[in-house]
Design a protein around this motif. Sequence first.
Motif, PDB file in Angstrom:
ATOM      1  N   GLU A  13      49.093  31.910  36.658  1.00 53.63           N
ATOM      2  CA  GLU A  13      49.962  32.412  35.586  1.00 53.63           C
ATOM      3  C   GLU A  13      50.148  31.383  34.460  1.00 53.63           C
ATOM      4  O   GLU A  13      49.975  31.695  33.288  1.00 53.63           O
ATOM      5  N   ILE A  99      53.174  40.864  28.135  1.00 51.71           N
ATOM      6  CA  ILE A  99      52.089  41.706  28.652  1.00 51.71           C
ATOM      7  C   ILE A  99      52.202  41.908  30.165  1.00 51.71           C
ATOM      8  O   ILE A  99      52.606  41.008  30.889  1.00 51.71           O
ATOM      9  N   GLY A 130      56.912  33.231  21.708  1.00 52.49           N
ATOM     10  CA  GLY A 130      57.209  33.386  23.132  1.00 52.49           C
ATOM     11  C   GLY A 130      56.774  34.726  23.652  1.00 52.49           C
ATOM     12  O   GLY A 130      56.084  35.483  22.955  1.00 52.49           O
TER      13      GLY A 130
HETATM   14  P1  ADP Z   1      60.043  31.781  32.175  1.00 55.07           P
HETATM   15  O1  ADP Z   1      59.726  31.495  33.582  1.00 55.07           O
HETATM   16  O2  ADP Z   1      61.223  31.061  31.614  1.00 55.07           O
HETATM   17  O3  ADP Z   1      60.009  33.259  31.850  1.00 55.07           O
HETATM   18  P2  ADP Z   1      57.304  31.521  31.423  1.00 55.07           P
HETATM   19  O4  ADP Z   1      56.634  30.570  32.314  1.00 55.07           O
HETATM   20  O5  ADP Z   1      57.141  32.971  31.636  1.00 55.07           O
HETATM   21  O6  ADP Z   1      58.837  31.126  31.323  1.00 55.07           O
HETATM   22  O7  ADP Z   1      56.845  31.188  29.949  1.00 55.07           O
HETATM   23  C1  ADP Z   1      56.653  29.882  29.474  1.00 55.07           C
HETATM   24  C2  ADP Z   1      56.576  29.906  27.978  1.00 55.07           C
HETATM   25  O8  ADP Z   1      55.471  30.674  27.574  1.00 55.07           O
HETATM   26  C3  ADP Z   1      57.796  30.531  27.312  1.00 55.07           C
HETATM   27  O9  ADP Z   1      57.999  29.847  26.086  1.00 55.07           O
HETATM   28  C4  ADP Z   1      57.382  31.952  27.071  1.00 55.07           C
HETATM   29  O10 ADP Z   1      58.091  32.505  25.982  1.00 55.07           O
HETATM   30  C5  ADP Z   1      55.885  31.774  26.778  1.00 55.07           C
HETATM   31  N1  ADP Z   1      55.077  32.954  27.169  1.00 55.07           N
HETATM   32  C6  ADP Z   1      54.929  33.480  28.422  1.00 55.07           C
HETATM   33  N2  ADP Z   1      54.082  34.522  28.409  1.00 55.07           N
HETATM   34  C7  ADP Z   1      53.656  34.643  27.135  1.00 55.07           C
HETATM   35  C8  ADP Z   1      52.773  35.552  26.463  1.00 55.07           C
HETATM   36  N3  ADP Z   1      52.128  36.524  27.111  1.00 55.07           N
HETATM   37  N4  ADP Z   1      52.573  35.396  25.131  1.00 55.07           N
HETATM   38  C9  ADP Z   1      53.221  34.424  24.469  1.00 55.07           C
HETATM   39  N5  ADP Z   1      54.060  33.546  25.020  1.00 55.07           N
HETATM   40  C10 ADP Z   1      54.284  33.642  26.344  1.00 55.07           C
END
Ligand code: ADP
Length: 344
Positions: A13, A99, A130
Motif C-alpha cells: 500500500e 481510489i 492527499g
Molecule cells: P492514513 O493512514 O492517515 O490514511 P495513508 O497512508 O492512507 O494515511 O496516506 C498517506 C498520505 O498519502 C496522506 O497524505 C494521504 O493523503 C496520501 N494519499 C493516500 N492515498 C492517496 C491517493 N490515492 N492519492 C493521493 N494521495 C494519497
Amino acid sequence: MNEKRTEISSLGEFGLIKQLTQQFPINQKSTIKGIGDDAAVIKYSMDKHTVVSTDLLLEGIHFDLMYCPLKHLGYKSVVVNVSDIYAMNAIPRQITVSIGISNRFSVEALEEFYDGVRLACKNYGVDLIGGDTTSSQKGFIISITAIGEVEESKLAYRNTAKEGDLIFVTGDLGASYLGLQILEREKKIFLENPGVEVKLEEDQYLVERQLKPEAQRETIELFHELEITPTAMIDISDGLSSELKHICAQSNVGCHIFEEQIPIFQETYDAALKLHLDPITCAMNGGEDYELLFCMNKTDAQKIYGRHGIKCIGEIKNSSYGLVLESKAGFHHEITAQGWNHIL
Ligand code: ADP
Ligand code: MG
C-alpha cells in the motif's frame, strides 16, 4: 497499452501511494502541507471563502473501462470536480483523490490513471494534496474532492436569479451525450463481433467531449477580470433542462428560452440526425457537457456580449410565467426534464 505488468502486491500500500503520487509538484501558495502527513494544510487569505465539492465515481455506473482509457478517466474525474468549483465562480486550488482498487489493476494501469490526474492538475492549476487508497472487491472506485477560494461578494449560487436577468450558456451542448451513444454503439458491435475494427475517427469531436471534457476556466477568469458576477450559476452536468429547473425552482422564478439561440455545433447537429435523434432534445437533455449556465443583470451582461463561446439563450421571468421554450416556429413549450422516448 503498457506491456509491463507490475502487481500492486509487489509494492504494498505505501509503496503504491508513493509511486502514484511522487510526481505531483505543489504550485499553489495556499498549499502549506500536501501529501505525506495525517492531513493536508491549506491557508487562504482572510477575506476569501472556501468552496468544497466532492464526487464519487463507480465503475459500471459512471464509467465503462471498455471504452474509457484510464488516462482520460483520471483527467475527467478531476475536470468534473473543478467544474463544480467554477460553477460557484470560485477558483479551484487543491484536490484530493481517493481510489478503491482490486488486483485486476496493475501498477502501470494506475499510473495511467494518475497521468490523467496530473495533466488535469496542470491544466487547471490545482495541487494534489492527499487522498486514500483501499482495496475493492471488483470495480474501480474513485472519489475526488476539489477545494477552491473566492471573495464572498463574488460567490454565485443557484438560488439568486432575478426576474429580468439574461440567461447565458457557454460552448456547445449535446455533443457529450452523442459521443456516449456512439461509444455504446461501437461497444455493442465489438461485443457481437470481437475482432472487428472499431471506427471512431469520424466522430472524434463527439467522443472527445464524452471522454475528455473540459471545465470552463476561461469564463470564470473573464468574470473575475471584468469584475462582474453572475446573479446565479450552475454547471451543465445533467442537461440544460434539468439545470434550468434547478435555478428556477431554487430562485423561485420562471424563464423564457429561445430554441434558436441554444448552441449546437454543426458536428453535433449532423451526428444527432444520423442517429435519428432530435438535436435540440440532445442539447436540452443530454448532460455531461460541463458548460456553464448563468444569469446576469442587463448592465453586466453588456460586457460579455459577443465574447467567444458565450451565448444569450433567454431571460428570467417571474415564477408564475413557468419555464418556457420558444421553438424556431414561435410555439411555446413547457420545459420538462424529458427522458429519451422523444425520438424523431
Ligand atoms: P492514513 O493512514 O492517515 O490514511 P495513508 O497512508 O492512507 O494515511 O496516506 C498517506 C498520505 O498519502 C496522506 O497524505 C494521504 O493523503 C496520501 N494519499 C493516500 N492515498 C492517496 C491517493 N490515492 N492519492 C493521493 N494521495 C494519497
Ligand atoms: Mg489512508
